[in-house]
Design a protein around this motif. Structure first.
Motif, short mmCIF file in Angstrom:
data_model
loop_
_atom_site.label_atom_id
_atom_site.label_comp_id
_atom_site.label_asym_id
_atom_site.label_seq_id
_atom_site.Cartn_x
_atom_site.Cartn_y
_atom_site.Cartn_z
N ALA A 221 -18.30 -25.25 -23.76
CA ALA A 221 -18.69 -26.45 -24.51
C ALA A 221 -18.09 -26.42 -25.92
O ALA A 221 -17.61 -27.44 -26.43
CB ALA A 221 -20.20 -26.55 -24.57
N GLN B 199 -20.37 -34.81 -24.40
CA GLN B 199 -20.78 -33.44 -24.71
C GLN B 199 -22.00 -33.43 -25.63
O GLN B 199 -22.92 -32.62 -25.47
CB GLN B 199 -19.63 -32.69 -25.38
CG GLN B 199 -18.48 -32.35 -24.47
CD GLN B 199 -18.78 -31.12 -23.63
OE1 GLN B 199 -19.69 -31.12 -22.82
NE2 GLN B 199 -18.00 -30.08 -23.82
N ALA C 202 -11.95 -30.93 -18.46
CA ALA C 202 -11.68 -30.95 -19.90
C ALA C 202 -10.19 -30.72 -20.16
O ALA C 202 -9.57 -31.41 -20.98
CB ALA C 202 -12.51 -29.89 -20.61
N TYR D 277 -15.27 -38.32 -24.83
CA TYR D 277 -15.56 -36.97 -24.33
C TYR D 277 -16.53 -36.26 -25.25
O TYR D 277 -17.50 -35.63 -24.80
CB TYR D 277 -14.25 -36.17 -24.20
CG TYR D 277 -14.46 -34.81 -23.58
CD1 TYR D 277 -14.41 -34.65 -22.21
CD2 TYR D 277 -14.74 -33.70 -24.37
CE1 TYR D 277 -14.64 -33.40 -21.63
CE2 TYR D 277 -14.97 -32.46 -23.80
CZ TYR D 277 -14.91 -32.32 -22.43
OH TYR D 277 -15.14 -31.10 -21.87
N ALA E 174 -15.15 -28.95 -27.20
CA ALA E 174 -15.42 -29.79 -28.36
C ALA E 174 -14.34 -29.63 -29.42
O ALA E 174 -13.88 -30.62 -30.02
CB ALA E 174 -16.79 -29.45 -28.94
N SER F 140 -20.70 -21.50 -20.01
CA SER F 140 -21.19 -22.83 -20.42
C SER F 140 -21.21 -22.97 -21.93
O SER F 140 -20.83 -24.01 -22.48
CB SER F 140 -22.57 -23.08 -19.82
OG SER F 140 -23.51 -22.13 -20.30
N GLU G 131 -24.14 -37.58 -19.64
CA GLU G 131 -22.80 -37.04 -19.85
C GLU G 131 -21.81 -37.58 -18.83
O GLU G 131 -20.70 -38.01 -19.17
CB GLU G 131 -22.82 -35.52 -19.79
CG GLU G 131 -21.45 -34.88 -20.00
CD GLU G 131 -21.45 -33.40 -19.70
OE1 GLU G 131 -20.99 -32.63 -20.56
OE2 GLU G 131 -21.91 -33.01 -18.61
#
Length: 501
Positions: free
Chosen positions: A248, A273, A198, A269, A252, A244, A308
């Motif tokens: 996330a 997600q 990421a 991306y 985002a 996690s 994903e």
């Protein structure tokens, strides 16, 4: 049913089965493979007599202890006749999401397991194909983002295989020590590479605050992996869940900010997600009995992970395509700037710098060449009488005539003022060089029309030949310059360096 956080100590279940048919063949199975120790006792008939030996299995035991070569832990119940039978189950699992048992007809269970293995194989195949494909691309592009993607994909694959029990079945079934630890270490490594992917993909260095938070989460995931190796399974699992969830959310937020700044691949991306989030949400809703979807409960996570990773692979290709487009544009811009720096803006010919660049390669071969230096005669009076616009018109016309008279490989340049240079790519005998000089002088003498007036200039040309008159551009220019002044003084129009006294 017991949920994660309540299961660090042994829990006992009492299951009573009522058999109505003459015979029965059942299995009593756990809902998860993340159990350290599993023991089944029974079945006991109404008199308390046990009908089968106890089963002792779990992550702490070799895979061979699992009945029916099943990835899940179970006990096969072959009941001899009608009646009520009792089974006791002792379950220990520090990281299990829930503790529950389900009863199946053995034939139906084996059929379900076959379908489950087939679906799992499809998901694994997708991840392996993505892994191999991106390994090849990583070797081609040498981009760190591909390395992080490969790590994320590889550890996602191993995590799913560990959760599904296939890793214990096919990879490390004789190594109980790693069976236990793999269930928390592998997710930790997956989270590390997912966070680094990421950061690299979204280039979060542009958002220092979020970037530091993502790095902190990667360090927490590394700590979780170390704790898992040390046997602190519950703590490691809790850290994995924190990383996690927070990762996330942060990724985002970063993707939205980066997308708003104009980085279009960020939308891919976000899409990846979102697919994983929806799949996990579906599993949670099934666990909470909000929806009834056994297939989603069994396969939701790997569906989300496979989807994903596919979307992330598309995002990577879009990112690389965008980078290559940007790099191409930058190269073209750099080439344009370099060309502009080497070009005379008035005439479009090479300037002094462009002549030096182009002549280096031409003269490096050591072959015979010729250089002609032309200095315009009667140019200053035109500038003085008619202005610089008239002088510029004359210079452009002379440049066009010189360029038209030369071959494709020859170099025509303007040094500045009213001096021009021609470097011939291939040699000519002296008589042909002299004839060429006359043709050029005649072309230069042709009148130039400027606002209805005929403007006329002449040219004096100095000729130098390599290698006898010089081997470098500087040497040839010096020789041609002296020959040109000789021609100007004598009024002959042109002169060779060898003829200068």
């Amino acid at each position: 049913m017991l949920r994660h956080g309540e299961s660090a100590r042994p829990y006992w279940f009492k299951v009573q089965l009522e058999q109505r048919a003459e015979t029965g063949d059942w299995v009593l199975a756990t809902q998860t493979t993340a159990l350290k120790d599993v023991r089944f006792y029974g079945p006991f008939d109404a008199t308390g007599r046990t009908l089968a030996p106890a089963v002792h299995t779990g992550l702490s035991q070799p895979f061979a202890t699992r009945p029916l070569v099943s990835e899940r832990y179970l006990m096969r119940l072959q009941l001899p006749g009608p009646g009520t039978y009792t089974v006791y189950a002792r379950l220990v699992g520090e990281t299990a999401p829930l503790l529950a048992l389900s009863a199946w007809d053995t034939a139906e269970y084996l059929q379900w397991r076959q379908h489950k293995r087939l679906f799992d194989g499809i998901c694994y195949g997708i991840l392996i194909a993505l892994l191999v494909y991106n390994l090849v691309l990583a070797g081609i592009f040498r981009d760190a983002t591909y390395g992080f993607y490969i790590g994320q994909c590889a550890f996602a694959l191993l995590t799913l295989a560990s959760f599904n029990g296939h890793a214990a079945h096919y990879l490390w079934g004789h190594w109980p020590w790693w069976q236990e630890r793999g269930n928390v270490v592998l997710p930790g490594l997956w989270l590390i590479f997912g966070t680094l992917f990421a950061r690299s993909f979204l280039d979060t260095r542009r958002l220092p605050g979020l970037d530091r938070l993502l790095l902190s989460l990667a360090l927490l995931a590394a700590l979780a992996a170390l704790l898992g190796l040390g046997g602190q399974f519950s703590t490691a699992q809790t850290l994995n869940e924190i990383v996690s969830s927070a990762g996330a959310l942060l990724a985002a937020v970063a993707a939205v900010v980066i997308l708003r700044s104009g980085f279009k691949p960020a939308q891919w991306y976000l899409g990846g997600q979102a697919l994983l989030f929806l799949s996990v949400l579906g599993v949670v809703l099934v666990n909470w009995n909000v929806i009834d979807a056994p297939f989603l409960l069994a396969n939701g996570l790997q569906i989300g992970v496979a989807a994903e990773m596919v979307v992330f692979a598309i995002a990577l290709s879009r990112r690389i395509s965008g980078l290559r487009t940007s790099q191409t544009a930058l190269r073209l811009h750099a080439a344009h700037l370099a060309e502009a720096a080497a070009t005379d803006p008035l005439t479009g010919l090479a300037n002094r710098s462009g002549l030096a660049q182009k002549s280096t390669q031409m003269l490096a071969d050591g072959a015979a060449h010729a250089l002609m230096l032309l200095d315009l005669d009667r140019f200053k009076p035109i500038n003085d009488a008619h202005g610089h616009d008239a002088g510029d018109a004359v210079l452009r016309a002379v440049a066009a005539r010189l360029q038209a008279a030369m071959r494709a490989g020859d170099i025509v340049a303007r040094l500045g003022g009213d001096e021009f240079v021609i470097l011939l790519a291939s040699p000519l005998p002296d008589d042909q060089l002299e004839a060429l000089a006359r043709r050029l002088e005649a072309a230069v003498r042709q009148p130039v029309d400027f606002q209805g007036q005929a403007l006329t200039v002449g040219a004096s040309t100095g000729i130098a030949r390599s290698p006898q008159d010089g081997r470098t551009l500087t040497e040839l220019m010096r020789s041609a310059d002296q020959a040109m002044y000789q021609a100007k003084q004598s009024g002959s129009g042109h002169a060779f360096w060898g003829a200068v006294p």
